[in-house]
Design a protein around this motif. Sequence first.
Motif, PDB file in Angstrom:
ATOM      1  N   ARG A 181      24.256  -2.133  38.245  1.00 32.10           N
ATOM      2  CA  ARG A 181      24.322  -3.399  39.003  1.00 32.10           C
ATOM      3  C   ARG A 181      23.163  -4.310  38.627  1.00 32.10           C
ATOM      4  O   ARG A 181      23.332  -5.526  38.486  1.00 32.10           O
ATOM      5  N   ALA A 182      21.990  -3.697  38.429  1.00 31.81           N
ATOM      6  CA  ALA A 182      20.818  -4.495  38.060  1.00 31.81           C
ATOM      7  C   ALA A 182      20.995  -5.156  36.695  1.00 31.81           C
ATOM      8  O   ALA A 182      20.411  -6.217  36.432  1.00 31.81           O
ATOM      9  N   GLU A 183      21.801  -4.542  35.835  1.00 33.55           N
ATOM     10  CA  GLU A 183      22.075  -5.118  34.518  1.00 33.55           C
ATOM     11  C   GLU A 183      23.123  -6.219  34.579  1.00 33.55           C
ATOM     12  O   GLU A 183      23.445  -6.825  33.553  1.00 33.55           O
ATOM     13  N   GLY A 184      23.682  -6.457  35.758  1.00 35.37           N
ATOM     14  CA  GLY A 184      24.641  -7.535  35.933  1.00 35.37           C
ATOM     15  C   GLY A 184      26.091  -7.120  35.935  1.00 35.37           C
ATOM     16  O   GLY A 184      26.982  -7.971  35.980  1.00 35.37           O
ATOM     17  N   HIS A 185      26.340  -5.825  35.905  1.00 36.30           N
ATOM     18  CA  HIS A 185      27.726  -5.364  35.927  1.00 36.30           C
ATOM     19  C   HIS A 185      28.287  -5.421  37.338  1.00 36.30           C
ATOM     20  O   HIS A 185      27.566  -5.216  38.320  1.00 36.30           O
ATOM     21  N   ALA A 186      29.600  -5.648  37.421  1.00 32.08           N
ATOM     22  CA  ALA A 186      30.254  -5.735  38.724  1.00 32.08           C
ATOM     23  C   ALA A 186      31.160  -4.544  39.006  1.00 32.08           C
ATOM     24  O   ALA A 186      31.663  -4.398  40.124  1.00 32.08           O
ATOM     25  N   ALA A 187      31.375  -3.682  37.998  1.00 30.58           N
ATOM     26  CA  ALA A 187      32.293  -2.554  38.169  1.00 30.58           C
ATOM     27  C   ALA A 187      31.854  -1.410  37.256  1.00 30.58           C
ATOM     28  O   ALA A 187      31.017  -1.593  36.368  1.00 30.58           O
ATOM     29  N   GLY A 234      26.891  -2.142  45.013  1.00 34.57           N
ATOM     30  CA  GLY A 234      27.495  -3.435  44.692  1.00 34.57           C
ATOM     31  C   GLY A 234      28.457  -3.405  43.528  1.00 34.57           C
ATOM     32  O   GLY A 234      28.701  -4.431  42.893  1.00 34.57           O
ATOM     33  N   LEU A 235      29.032  -2.236  43.244  1.00 31.17           N
ATOM     34  CA  LEU A 235      29.940  -2.075  42.111  1.00 31.17           C
ATOM     35  C   LEU A 235      31.350  -1.746  42.583  1.00 31.17           C
ATOM     36  O   LEU A 235      31.528  -0.921  43.483  1.00 31.17           O
ATOM     37  N   ALA A 236      32.340  -2.356  41.953  1.00 29.42           N
ATOM     38  CA  ALA A 236      33.723  -1.923  42.141  1.00 29.42           C
ATOM     39  C   ALA A 236      33.908  -0.615  41.375  1.00 29.42           C
ATOM     40  O   ALA A 236      33.450  -0.484  40.244  1.00 29.42           O
ATOM     41  N   ASP A 261      36.156  10.408  44.264  1.00 28.35           N
ATOM     42  CA  ASP A 261      36.926   9.355  44.926  1.00 28.35           C
ATOM     43  C   ASP A 261      36.357   8.929  46.272  1.00 28.35           C
ATOM     44  O   ASP A 261      36.602   7.803  46.720  1.00 28.35           O
ATOM     45  N   VAL A 262      35.612   9.810  46.928  1.00 30.19           N
ATOM     46  CA  VAL A 262      35.023   9.455  48.222  1.00 30.19           C
ATOM     47  C   VAL A 262      33.520   9.211  48.078  1.00 30.19           C
ATOM     48  O   VAL A 262      33.040   8.092  48.272  1.00 30.19           O
ATOM     49  N   ALA A 263      32.765  10.258  47.729  1.00 33.53           N
ATOM     50  CA  ALA A 263      31.305  10.139  47.718  1.00 33.53           C
ATOM     51  C   ALA A 263      30.812   9.158  46.659  1.00 33.53           C
ATOM     52  O   ALA A 263      30.015   8.253  46.956  1.00 33.53           O
ATOM     53  N   ALA A 264      31.267   9.314  45.416  1.00 29.02           N
ATOM     54  CA  ALA A 264      30.795   8.410  44.360  1.00 29.02           C
ATOM     55  C   ALA A 264      31.275   6.983  44.586  1.00 29.02           C
ATOM     56  O   ALA A 264      30.550   6.024  44.304  1.00 29.02           O
ATOM     57  N   ARG A 265      32.481   6.844  45.123  1.00 32.99           N
ATOM     58  CA  ARG A 265      32.980   5.501  45.420  1.00 32.99           C
ATOM     59  C   ARG A 265      32.093   4.826  46.473  1.00 32.99           C
ATOM     60  O   ARG A 265      31.759   3.633  46.356  1.00 32.99           O
ATOM     61  N   GLU A 266      31.710   5.576  47.500  1.00 36.82           N
ATOM     62  CA  GLU A 266      30.823   5.014  48.522  1.00 36.82           C
ATOM     63  C   GLU A 266      29.476   4.612  47.918  1.00 36.82           C
ATOM     64  O   GLU A 266      28.927   3.551  48.243  1.00 36.82           O
TER      65      GLU A 266
END
Length: 318
Positions: free
Chosen positions: A247-253, A284-286, A273-278
């Motif tokens: 996220r700090a590098e500017g990525h959104a996903a 701030g990443l999709a 699918d649960v923990a890493a997604r959270e």
Amino acid sequence: MPTPDAPVAPPVGVLLMTYGSAANAEELPAYLRSVRGGRDADPELVAEFQRRYRLIGWSPLVRITLDQAAELQRLLDREHGQGRHRVEAGMLHSEPTIDEAVARLAVAGVQRLVGIVLSPQWSPVIMGGYRRALNAAAWRLGPDAEVVLAGPWHRTPAFLDALAERVTQALGRLDGDVPVLFTAHSLPKAVVDRDPGYLDQIAETIDAVVERTGLDRGRWQFAYQSAGHSPEEWLKPDLKDLLPGLRAEGHAAVLVVPVQFLADHLEILYDIDVAAREEATEAGLAFHRIELMNTSPAFIRALAEVALAQERSAQPTA
């Protein structure tokens, strides 16, 4: 064409083996007891895993493994003749067990058996339990039976093609140059120190997929996932450790690519699918991950490639 009285060759057995799983939260204490060599797990650990099971519903690993065996049977029947192979599936720590699967193969008349652990990367230290379970069950086939166990098959072209296909499919659904995190199951450092070549196999898998998909070196990283609940040092970096930096590098996903797991189960449906997604959302990443192999035709063909290669190598020479 054989005459009616000609002897029919016994089928070659193919046994797919994986870790197994509890079918539901209520079966978890017995499952964890098996994993821990007969010792009861700490009640807090049992409660945590039961919470995870109830959150995801259940682990479909056993069902998917049985489906993989059925699809492999159909492919071998179609391309190599019905009755030439008999495919079964057995679990190391749950039903149906490896011993039960070998017993079914014995009833079918199998005298030559190819065992395949459903992990492309192989370590005799980490996966020695499969060899011991298979050897312990081999008596069921008779004293003259021939049993071979596939070693590492992470370089099998069909497997690498299937994994690269999943990555390409996932990237095709995303906009822009989404970074890719390849992951593997974390392990205690002391275990890997006894067999460092295991990590080399993981790196070779990733390098081959990167080459097939054309990923730029700056677009992907490697991390571990699913570290265990024990005090010793586990391999890092953990998946969650890399997310804030993206996220700090500017990525959104981000796209997560597990390179060992071949079917949906707890380490995917909860840990990813649960923990890493959270954790990705907090950073701030999709969050996205590839679809696992499960019963994809490309992966079933890879299993056939492994089985047939082992069968050929075990054939006596004239």
